[in-house]
Design a protein around this motif. Sequence first.
Motif, PDB file in Angstrom:
ATOM      1  N   ASP A 194       0.867  -1.180   0.000  1.00 18.72           N
ATOM      2  CA  ASP A 194       0.000   0.000   0.000  1.00 18.72           C
ATOM      3  C   ASP A 194       0.901   1.227   0.000  1.00 18.72           C
ATOM      4  O   ASP A 194       1.202   1.802   1.038  1.00 18.72           O
ATOM      5  N   ASN A 195       1.347   1.608  -1.181  1.00 14.86           N
ATOM      6  CA  ASN A 195       2.430   2.590  -1.245  1.00 14.86           C
ATOM      7  C   ASN A 195       2.045   3.892  -1.935  1.00 14.86           C
ATOM      8  O   ASN A 195       2.903   4.578  -2.479  1.00 14.86           O
ATOM      9  N   VAL A 196       0.773   4.260  -1.902  1.00 15.05           N
ATOM     10  CA  VAL A 196       0.355   5.558  -2.427  1.00 15.05           C
ATOM     11  C   VAL A 196       0.540   6.604  -1.329  1.00 15.05           C
ATOM     12  O   VAL A 196       0.088   6.420  -0.191  1.00 15.05           O
ATOM     13  N   LEU A 197       1.229   7.693  -1.674  1.00 15.30           N
ATOM     14  CA  LEU A 197       1.501   8.770  -0.729  1.00 15.30           C
ATOM     15  C   LEU A 197       0.885  10.069  -1.226  1.00 15.30           C
ATOM     16  O   LEU A 197       0.698  10.262  -2.437  1.00 15.30           O
ATOM     17  N   TYR A 198       0.608  10.965  -0.286  1.00 15.09           N
ATOM     18  CA  TYR A 198      -0.002  12.253  -0.617  1.00 15.09           C
ATOM     19  C   TYR A 198       0.879  13.355  -0.036  1.00 15.09           C
ATOM     20  O   TYR A 198       1.114  13.409   1.176  1.00 15.09           O
ATOM     21  N   LEU A 199       1.366  14.217  -0.921  1.00 15.23           N
ATOM     22  CA  LEU A 199       2.210  15.329  -0.509  1.00 15.23           C
ATOM     23  C   LEU A 199       1.337  16.565  -0.345  1.00 15.23           C
ATOM     24  O   LEU A 199       0.771  17.077  -1.311  1.00 15.23           O
ATOM     25  N   HIS A 200       1.230  17.044   0.897  1.00 20.32           N
ATOM     26  CA  HIS A 200       0.462  18.245   1.209  1.00 20.32           C
ATOM     27  C   HIS A 200       1.430  19.421   1.298  1.00 20.32           C
ATOM     28  O   HIS A 200       2.435  19.343   2.018  1.00 20.32           O
ATOM     29  N   GLY A 201       1.129  20.500   0.590  1.00 19.49           N
ATOM     30  CA  GLY A 201       2.020  21.647   0.575  1.00 19.49           C
ATOM     31  C   GLY A 201       1.353  22.919   1.052  1.00 19.49           C
ATOM     32  O   GLY A 201       0.220  23.223   0.662  1.00 19.49           O
ATOM     33  N   ASN A 202       2.056  23.666   1.906  1.00 15.65           N
ATOM     34  CA  ASN A 202       1.557  24.936   2.412  1.00 15.65           C
ATOM     35  C   ASN A 202       2.612  26.010   2.211  1.00 15.65           C
ATOM     36  O   ASN A 202       3.720  25.891   2.735  1.00 15.65           O
ATOM     37  N   ARG A 203       2.281  27.043   1.470  1.00 15.32           N
ATOM     38  CA  ARG A 203       3.199  28.166   1.283  1.00 15.32           C
ATOM     39  C   ARG A 203       3.157  29.073   2.498  1.00 15.32           C
ATOM     40  O   ARG A 203       2.079  29.426   3.003  1.00 15.32           O
ATOM     41  N   ALA A 204       4.324  29.498   2.954  1.00 12.82           N
ATOM     42  CA  ALA A 204       4.392  30.367   4.129  1.00 12.82           C
ATOM     43  C   ALA A 204       3.726  31.710   3.867  1.00 12.82           C
ATOM     44  O   ALA A 204       3.180  32.337   4.783  1.00 12.82           O
ATOM     45  N   ASP A 205       3.750  32.171   2.592  1.00 15.25           N
ATOM     46  CA  ASP A 205       3.201  33.486   2.274  1.00 15.25           C
ATOM     47  C   ASP A 205       1.765  33.420   1.765  1.00 15.25           C
ATOM     48  O   ASP A 205       1.222  34.423   1.276  1.00 15.25           O
ATOM     49  N   ALA A 206       1.141  32.241   1.873  1.00 15.80           N
ATOM     50  CA  ALA A 206      -0.229  32.103   1.381  1.00 15.80           C
ATOM     51  C   ALA A 206      -1.206  32.807   2.314  1.00 15.80           C
ATOM     52  O   ALA A 206      -0.991  32.899   3.526  1.00 15.80           O
ATOM     53  N   ASP A 207      -2.305  33.305   1.745  1.00 14.82           N
ATOM     54  CA  ASP A 207      -3.336  33.944   2.552  1.00 14.82           C
ATOM     55  C   ASP A 207      -4.004  32.913   3.457  1.00 14.82           C
ATOM     56  O   ASP A 207      -4.145  31.741   3.078  1.00 14.82           O
ATOM     57  N   PRO A 208      -4.429  33.344   4.651  1.00 16.91           N
ATOM     58  CA  PRO A 208      -5.148  32.422   5.540  1.00 16.91           C
ATOM     59  C   PRO A 208      -6.368  31.833   4.825  1.00 16.91           C
ATOM     60  O   PRO A 208      -7.081  32.523   4.104  1.00 16.91           O
ATOM     61  N   GLY A 209      -6.578  30.573   5.020  1.00 12.54           N
ATOM     62  CA  GLY A 209      -7.711  29.916   4.391  1.00 12.54           C
ATOM     63  C   GLY A 209      -7.416  29.358   3.019  1.00 12.54           C
ATOM     64  O   GLY A 209      -8.278  28.700   2.409  1.00 12.54           O
ATOM     65  N   THR A 210      -6.207  29.607   2.496  1.00 17.85           N
ATOM     66  CA  THR A 210      -5.840  29.043   1.200  1.00 17.85           C
ATOM     67  C   THR A 210      -5.790  27.524   1.300  1.00 17.85           C
ATOM     68  O   THR A 210      -5.138  26.982   2.198  1.00 17.85           O
ATOM     69  N   PRO A 211      -6.483  26.810   0.412  1.00 16.21           N
ATOM     70  CA  PRO A 211      -6.485  25.342   0.507  1.00 16.21           C
ATOM     71  C   PRO A 211      -5.081  24.759   0.361  1.00 16.21           C
ATOM     72  O   PRO A 211      -4.243  25.270  -0.384  1.00 16.21           O
ATOM     73  N   THR A 212      -4.838  23.688   1.088  1.00 18.27           N
ATOM     74  CA  THR A 212      -3.570  22.981   0.978  1.00 18.27           C
ATOM     75  C   THR A 212      -3.474  22.286  -0.370  1.00 18.27           C
ATOM     76  O   THR A 212      -4.443  21.678  -0.836  1.00 18.27           O
ATOM     77  N   ARG A 213      -2.311  22.402  -1.030  1.00 20.30           N
ATOM     78  CA  ARG A 213      -2.078  21.686  -2.281  1.00 20.30           C
ATOM     79  C   ARG A 213      -1.802  20.223  -1.966  1.00 20.30           C
ATOM     80  O   ARG A 213      -1.062  19.901  -1.034  1.00 20.30           O
ATOM     81  N   VAL A 214      -2.386  19.319  -2.740  1.00 21.57           N
ATOM     82  CA  VAL A 214      -2.180  17.890  -2.514  1.00 21.57           C
ATOM     83  C   VAL A 214      -1.751  17.236  -3.824  1.00 21.57           C
ATOM     84  O   VAL A 214      -2.423  17.394  -4.848  1.00 21.57           O
ATOM     85  N   SER A 215      -0.619  16.533  -3.790  1.00 23.72           N
ATOM     86  CA  SER A 215      -0.131  15.781  -4.949  1.00 23.72           C
ATOM     87  C   SER A 215      -0.061  14.306  -4.575  1.00 23.72           C
ATOM     88  O   SER A 215       0.314  13.961  -3.446  1.00 23.72           O
ATOM     89  N   THR A 216      -0.421  13.444  -5.511  1.00 25.61           N
ATOM     90  CA  THR A 216      -0.378  12.005  -5.280  1.00 25.61           C
ATOM     91  C   THR A 216       0.932  11.431  -5.800  1.00 25.61           C
ATOM     92  O   THR A 216       1.362  11.760  -6.912  1.00 25.61           O
ATOM     93  N   MET A 217       1.560  10.597  -4.996  1.00 28.83           N
ATOM     94  CA  MET A 217       2.825   9.964  -5.367  1.00 28.83           C
ATOM     95  C   MET A 217       2.693   8.453  -5.218  1.00 28.83           C
ATOM     96  O   MET A 217       2.153   7.970  -4.209  1.00 28.83           O
ATOM     97  N   HIS A 218       3.198   7.716  -6.198  1.00 26.09           N
ATOM     98  CA  HIS A 218       3.148   6.257  -6.154  1.00 26.09           C
ATOM     99  C   HIS A 218       4.543   5.728  -5.851  1.00 26.09           C
ATOM    100  O   HIS A 218       5.399   5.604  -6.733  1.00 26.09           O
ATOM    101  N   ALA A 219       4.771   5.429  -4.574  1.00 24.33           N
ATOM    102  CA  ALA A 219       6.100   4.984  -4.134  1.00 24.33           C
ATOM    103  C   ALA A 219       6.496   3.657  -4.748  1.00 24.33           C
ATOM    104  O   ALA A 219       7.685   3.333  -4.819  1.00 24.33           O
ATOM    105  N   GLY A 220       5.530   2.888  -5.206  1.00 24.54           N
ATOM    106  CA  GLY A 220       5.856   1.608  -5.830  1.00 24.54           C
ATOM    107  C   GLY A 220       6.734   1.775  -7.061  1.00 24.54           C
ATOM    108  O   GLY A 220       7.556   0.906  -7.369  1.00 24.54           O
ATOM    109  N   ARG A 221       6.585   2.899  -7.763  1.00 28.27           N
ATOM    110  CA  ARG A 221       7.426   3.144  -8.948  1.00 28.27           C
ATOM    111  C   ARG A 221       8.872   3.334  -8.544  1.00 28.27           C
ATOM    112  O   ARG A 221       9.782   2.957  -9.276  1.00 28.27           O
ATOM    113  N   TRP A 222       9.110   3.943  -7.365  1.00 28.28           N
ATOM    114  CA  TRP A 222      10.478   4.169  -6.913  1.00 28.28           C
ATOM    115  C   TRP A 222      11.159   2.851  -6.547  1.00 28.28           C
ATOM    116  O   TRP A 222      12.362   2.717  -6.704  1.00 28.28           O
TER     117      TRP A 222
END
Length: 255
Positions: A52-80
Amino acid sequence: MTLVSPRLWEQPADWELDDAARDRATAERFRRPTTFGSGGSEPYAQALQSDDNVLYLHGNRADADPGTPTRVSTMHAGRWSAGADAIDRSLLCGVAGPVLDIGCGPGRMIQAAIDEGLDALGVDVSPTAVRIALAAGLAVLQRSVFDYIPMAGTWATLLLVDGNIGIGGDPDALLDRCVSLLCADGVLVVEVHRDPEHDLAYEGTLHDAAGHTSDAFPWAEIGVSALRRRAARVGLVQVAEWTRGGRSFARLARA
């Protein structure tokens, strides 16, 4: 081909001692409390050892406005953890050794380079990834690229694939470090974001479906046009760019 032992890579030549001192100073400047997927409940390490090697990278910019949704990218560790595919192997076409894979993970690109008849070494900060690579008989050192790297200034090919241009959250510092590692006619192969103008640094956390979460770590994403501009600042010029199978790449050399 005889596989090179990691212990041999550990032995600095006399002429490298001054470089080693400079490397330690650089490492201290860019040392981070956490690295990709580390800390917390270590989802990256678990994914390397799980089906079960699907990972989710959540990103938060320090300069983002309050309430800005978190960016989410999907990563498949099985490929690595899998063997190199045709796209991976194509990155080694026409390059010379020795090859240094920065952020090598379990070592698929090291094995691919060896299969091409090239000497290759990997570096990675993950104890789990390094253990897997060493168990496969690959030459890997557990450390940051900003720590001491043997043979600095003599590497013919550097690899920054799987988004590893993001290491440390500072592409300028990473590119500058790569320049110090490359030989005079060496090349740097970088996997880039699909959007050419994309240029983003942020604090990331890694999550998996079971609820495991890493500590926050600095990360970055960069497209080919943004990479070209940043590379020029450290004396690198783009010599090629291409897209294959939905993945985008650039090859850089000294100007």
